[in-house]
Design a protein around this motif. Structure first.
Motif, short mmCIF file in Angstrom:
data_model
loop_
_atom_site.label_atom_id
_atom_site.label_comp_id
_atom_site.label_asym_id
_atom_site.label_seq_id
_atom_site.Cartn_x
_atom_site.Cartn_y
_atom_site.Cartn_z
N UNK A 122 -36.97 -21.27 47.16
CA UNK A 122 -37.51 -21.91 45.97
C UNK A 122 -38.67 -22.84 46.32
N UNK A 123 -38.54 -23.57 47.42
CA UNK A 123 -39.64 -24.43 47.86
C UNK A 123 -40.85 -23.59 48.26
N UNK A 124 -40.61 -22.42 48.88
CA UNK A 124 -41.71 -21.54 49.22
C UNK A 124 -42.47 -21.06 48.00
N UNK A 138 -48.06 -31.26 50.76
CA UNK A 138 -47.68 -31.77 52.08
C UNK A 138 -47.29 -33.24 52.00
N UNK A 139 -48.03 -34.01 51.22
CA UNK A 139 -47.70 -35.43 51.10
C UNK A 139 -46.36 -35.63 50.39
N UNK A 219 -43.09 -24.43 57.51
CA UNK A 219 -43.48 -23.12 56.98
C UNK A 219 -44.87 -23.19 56.36
N UNK A 220 -45.14 -24.24 55.59
CA UNK A 220 -46.45 -24.38 54.97
C UNK A 220 -47.55 -24.48 56.03
N UNK A 221 -47.29 -25.21 57.10
CA UNK A 221 -48.28 -25.34 58.16
C UNK A 221 -48.51 -24.01 58.88
N UNK A 222 -47.41 -23.36 59.29
CA UNK A 222 -47.53 -22.16 60.13
C UNK A 222 -47.98 -20.94 59.34
N UNK A 223 -47.54 -20.80 58.09
CA UNK A 223 -47.82 -19.58 57.34
C UNK A 223 -49.04 -19.69 56.44
N UNK A 506 -50.99 -16.12 48.46
CA UNK A 506 -50.15 -16.23 47.27
C UNK A 506 -48.74 -15.75 47.48
N UNK A 507 -48.46 -15.13 48.64
CA UNK A 507 -47.10 -14.66 48.94
C UNK A 507 -46.67 -15.05 50.34
N UNK A 508 -47.61 -15.54 51.14
CA UNK A 508 -47.32 -15.77 52.56
C UNK A 508 -46.27 -16.85 52.77
#
Length: 564
Positions: A122-124, A138-139, A219-223, A506-508
């Motif tokens: 859900x967060x993704x 991110x903040x 996940x947000x950083x790496x993907x 948009x899907x990563x």
């Protein structure tokens, strides 16, 4: 842009000259020589405005390089504080029950992994939404994680303080606990009153929130961030002409793709090396600092009395790391303007509409799966990702309590186990170094397949070792487990890069979040196997299950290679 226009002009002149007949030399003489005009302009305005684009491109490339270094530092702070936090929290929970049971450690591990399974997809979805600004998201994640760290630290401090007060007045506390035993609960002959049980529940809850938010940020950083940073850097390299990409457009696109893939590989390897290093350094430093803060010698076992101050120290350390991460994330966002642009591929919107229109044909799929999982299974990397997730069902690692318990059962000393954990991590670092060499020569898919087969062979050796009743068997088991770490981390990096390159914008992040949820689910499965076979004498069953899971992962990876 000036260099691109010059190349287009040269190609146009060559085309006109090739179309003219041989006896039209007087016409050809009227045409400028290839590149002569552009070279003249370049020499004429050598110190003029024509150099402004080159300077801007050079500045962009340097900004991307600076952003990468900032990301490495930020990631190191994040991983160091996270591993130190999780290690210390395990000690705090074990000290609460006077090290008489691992039930609190087990329930905490189960709660955190379950929270990742439920909340990460859900967060993704929220992180990948077109209206979600990257820096703002991110903040928010860092701010909420900081609050959760404070709450967990406060609950741990109050719980450890209450247990320490009970130990200081043992006689009076004994009568109190006897009176409270009718309304309290008992774990391993240690009684907890209602307030202490409430604090334990809050520690499990806020600790799980910390883990979920940390996973979502990673996940947000790496993907997402890493991919866009590498793409911007590759475009800057292409525009600078350092790789001679302006000879023709096809070669330019090819060179830019090669540069993008190479930079992705470098960043993925570096970040994985940071992970493995912090996985050793974080718990080691926490283990050295906690006795100093609690005024306990290394030969003594730390109790709840004094650990509350160590809890505040670890919580403060984690808070400082989050503040540093907040500052560096903002700086990275400023250095890479591409991060402010968010694009959602139309294909994924189309897939979403198709799923809605055909809901009547896939009622069972809609009922038993989530939209995030359906999107994950539509990707060309689905089988590779599932293969990676199955590998997490292998609990044969020195960071796992089950493996540690078995080695202690075989009368191996605790310092020796710590040394073996360091050796296994060092071998894993060698695997990350081998990844770049293999990926350049074999490709991502073949590299991943060879690595997972190598891990299956190593665990096959470990399974054969536990069938032998001798001192040599323990050495073979340890050698097989240590060697298997090479294959594990190579597969991890290979699958991550495949998802970075082949999953569209948009899907990563959604796909990465589902991947983390699947990894956590199979980690829970490994704990379930340990619960079903808790007797160390039957450890061969646990090893056999690990070997079968890795073999299944190898078969799944091979099927993915064949279908692609």
């Amino acid at each position: 842009m000036q260099a691109v226009n010059d190349c287009a002009e040269e190609d146009e002149i060559e085309l006109i000259q090739s179309l003219l007949p041989d006896n039209s030399s007087h016409v050809k003489a009227l045409l400028p020589e290839n590149g002569s005009e552009s070279k003249a302009l370049e020499n004429k305005e050598k110190n003029g405005k024509t150099n402004a684009p080159d300077r801007s491109v050079s500045t962009s490339a340097k900004a991307c390089q600076c952003a990468r270094h900032l990301l490495y530092v930020s990631h190191a702070f994040n991983q160091f504080s996270e591993f130190a936090w999780q290690f210390s929290l395990t000690i705090f929970l074990a000290a609460v029950v006077n090290y008489q049971s691992i039930v609190l450690v087990s329930t905490y591990g189960f709660a955190t992994q379950l929270a990742v399974v439920v909340a990460c997809p859900k967060l993704g979805t929220w992180l990948d939404h077109v209206d979600t600004n990257r820096l703002r998201a991110a903040r928010i994640l860092i701010g909420l994680e900081m609050v959760a760290v404070w709450m967990t630290t406060a609950c741990c401090f109050m719980l450890l303080s209450s247990r320490a007060d009970a130990s200081d007045s043992h006689q009076a506390a004994g009568a109190k606990f006897e009176d409270a035993s009718s309304t309290g609960s008992t774990f391993a002959n240690v009684t907890f009153d209602t307030n202490q049980l409430a604090l334990l529940v809050l520690i499990h809850f806020f600790g799980s929130v910390v883990t979920v938010l940390d996973q979502a940020f990673t996940i947000a950083m790496e993907r997402d961030w890493v991919v866009n940073m590498c793409r911007a850097s590759a475009e800057a390299v292409a525009q600078s002409g350092d790789e001679a990409v302006h000879d023709n457009s096809d070669h330019g696109c090819s060179t830019q793709n090669v540069a993008f893939s190479a930079q992705l590989s470098t960043m993925n390897v570096t970040m994985k090396q940071i992970d493995l290093s912090c996985k050793v350094v974080g718990p080691a430093l926490a283990g050295l600092l906690l006795p100093l803060i609690t005024s306990v010698s290394n030969s003594q076992r730390m109790t709840a009395n004094g650990l509350e101050w160590g809890c505040l120290f670890i919580g403060g350390l984690n808070t400082l790391a989050l503040v540093a991460e907040y500052i560096r994330t903002s700086r990275i966002y400023t250095l890479v303007p591409a991060l402010s642009d968010k694009v959602v591929e139309h294909e994924h919107r189309k897939h979403g509409n198709d799923q809605t229109d055909s809901s009547s044909q896939r009622t069972w799929l809609d009922r038993f799966t989530s939209p995030e999982l359906r999107l994950y299974m539509q990707q060309p990397t689905a089988l590779y990702g599932f293969s990676l997730a199955v590998l997490y069902c292998n609990g044969l690692t020195f960071g796992n309590g089950i493996m540690t318990a078995y080695l202690l059962y075989r009368q191996l000393q605790l310092p020796a186990i710590g040394v073996l954990r360091g050796i296994a991590s060092a071998i894993g670092l060698l695997g990350t170094c081998a990844y770049s060499f293999m990926a350049k020569r074999l490709g991502l898919v073949t590299t991943g397949l060879c690595s997972v087969v190598c891990e299956a062979i190593c665990l096959g050796l470990a399974y054969c070792a536990v069938q032998i009743d001798s001192d040599v068997s323990l050495s073979l088991l340890i050698a097989g487990v240590c060697a298997s770490r090479i294959g594990l981390w190579i597969v991890d990096i290979a699958v991550t890069q495949m998802q970075q390159e082949q999953v569209a914008d948009g899907a990563r992040v959604k796909v990465g979040a589902v991947q983390s949820a699947m990894n956590a689910f199979f980690t829970l499965a490994s704990f379930a196997i340990g619960f079903l076979f808790p007797d160390p004498a039957r450890f061969h069953v646990y090893v056999a299950s690990a070997f079968l899971c890795v073999s299944l992962a190898a078969l799944t990876f091979w099927c993915g290679k064949r279908t692609s």
